[in-house]
Design an enzyme around this catalytic site. Structure first.
Site, PDB file in Angstrom:
ATOM      1  N   HIS A 186      -2.432   2.647   6.079  1.00  0.00           N
ATOM      2  CA  HIS A 186      -3.455   3.329   5.277  1.00  0.00           C
ATOM      3  C   HIS A 186      -2.943   3.541   3.844  1.00  0.00           C
ATOM      4  O   HIS A 186      -3.675   3.316   2.865  1.00  0.00           O
ATOM      5  CB  HIS A 186      -3.810   4.672   5.936  1.00  0.00           C
ATOM      6  CG  HIS A 186      -4.657   5.567   5.093  1.00  0.00           C
ATOM      7  ND1 HIS A 186      -6.033   5.558   5.160  1.00  0.00           N
ATOM      8  CD2 HIS A 186      -4.340   6.495   4.154  1.00  0.00           C
ATOM      9  CE1 HIS A 186      -6.513   6.440   4.301  1.00  0.00           C
ATOM     10  NE2 HIS A 186      -5.501   7.022   3.672  1.00  0.00           N
ATOM     11  N   GLU A 187      -1.697   3.978   3.713  1.00  0.00           N
ATOM     12  CA  GLU A 187      -1.136   4.183   2.369  1.00  0.00           C
ATOM     13  C   GLU A 187      -1.046   2.861   1.607  1.00  0.00           C
ATOM     14  O   GLU A 187      -1.313   2.818   0.407  1.00  0.00           O
ATOM     15  CB  GLU A 187       0.233   4.854   2.450  1.00  0.00           C
ATOM     16  CG  GLU A 187       0.215   6.278   3.023  1.00  0.00           C
ATOM     17  CD  GLU A 187      -0.791   7.198   2.340  1.00  0.00           C
ATOM     18  OE1 GLU A 187      -1.006   7.049   1.119  1.00  0.00           O
ATOM     19  OE2 GLU A 187      -1.373   8.058   3.027  1.00  0.00           O
ATOM     20  N   HIS A 203      -4.219   2.138  -0.026  1.00  0.00           N
ATOM     21  CA  HIS A 203      -4.406   2.753  -1.352  1.00  0.00           C
ATOM     22  C   HIS A 203      -3.768   1.887  -2.441  1.00  0.00           C
ATOM     23  O   HIS A 203      -4.308   1.770  -3.545  1.00  0.00           O
ATOM     24  CB  HIS A 203      -3.800   4.160  -1.382  1.00  0.00           C
ATOM     25  CG  HIS A 203      -4.624   5.183  -0.666  1.00  0.00           C
ATOM     26  ND1 HIS A 203      -5.975   5.363  -0.913  1.00  0.00           N
ATOM     27  CD2 HIS A 203      -4.295   6.093   0.287  1.00  0.00           C
ATOM     28  CE1 HIS A 203      -6.435   6.336  -0.131  1.00  0.00           C
ATOM     29  NE2 HIS A 203      -5.442   6.794   0.612  1.00  0.00           N
TER      30      HIS A 203
HETATM   31 ZN   LIG Z   1      -5.486   8.268   2.033  1.00  0.00          ZN
END
Ligand SMILES: [Zn+2]
Length: 231
Positions: A100-101, A104
């Protein structure tokens, strides 16, 4: 102002209740899938580095950070930090969070609109949080100055706006994470929906935070907005 029972306070309690529920749900989901070790045997850190490399993000540094669930991507420093608990874990939960990071970082690479808007809103939102209450209070003090009261309410609403813009940013990062985990075969077909559950639970906390924020703004509008305030 005489003491009176303010029924709108119920909105705050509803916000607190759903936020509390979401927080409990994310904790229990995370701890459940922290116990599920990925069959591939990669650590979250391995997976994260691999995702960054295949995403033309070799220049993003991967670092450690103390704490639990303090994982984040920092676009200014071009660094992705994974927490102690995430970094060396081979669990489906930790791999989901790390991916998930990385999602980003991909948004940053693509100049993803909502991410840019969110960054631009940070200083504005901070200003709103500092100034809203004093301005609202001043407006009430000055015999109910409509202009000041409305400015105060508008500044309060900035936090809600920020949280609304956060939603597509978070959902999109998780979507990217699941896609790349699948494409690169970093989790098995059985593990992918498990990682998805962890990320959905985490997203739920952003949704409930936005709802709580909406309810508290709604309360202020009911109390002070549109000439409905008590004089
Ligand atoms: Zn996030």
């Amino acid at each position: 102002m005489p003491f009176y029972w303010d029924p709108t306070i119920i909105l705050i309690f509803i916000g607190l209740a759903i936020s509390g529920f979401a927080s409990m749900y994310v904790q229990s989901t995370y701890s459940k899938y922290s116990g599920v070790k990925s069959k591939r045997g990669y650590t979250a850190s391995d997976v994260c580095r691999e995702i960054l490399n295949v995403s033309q993000l070799q220049n993003v540094r991967l670092e450690g950070i103390r704490g639990n669930l303090t994982d984040h991507y920092n676009s200014q420093d071009n660094v992705l930090r994974l927490s102690d608990t995430t970094r060396n874990s081979t669990s489906v939960a930790a791999i989901g969070v790390a991916a998930h990071e990385a999602g980003h970082a991909m948004q940053d690479r693509d100049n993803y609109g909502p991410l840019r808007l969110r960054s631009a809103l940070v200083p504005v939102t901070n200003f709103g949080q500092t100034a809203a209450f004093p301005i609202l209070l001043l407006g009430l003090f000055m015999g109910g100055s409509d202009i000041l009261i409305n400015i105060g309410l508008l500044l309060f609403s900035l936090t809600l706006l920020f949280q609304l813009v956060t939603l597509p940013v978070e959902f999109d990062a998780s979507r990217r994470a699941i896609r790349v985990l699948e494409e690169q075969n970093l989790l098995t077909q059985e593990e992918l929906p498990q990682a998805k559950k962890v990320l959905n639970a985490a997203a739920l906390t952003y949704v409930t935070a936005a709802i709580a924020s909406f309810l508290s703004v709604l309360r202020l509008f009911l109390l002070f907005g549109g000439g409905r305030r008590r004089r």
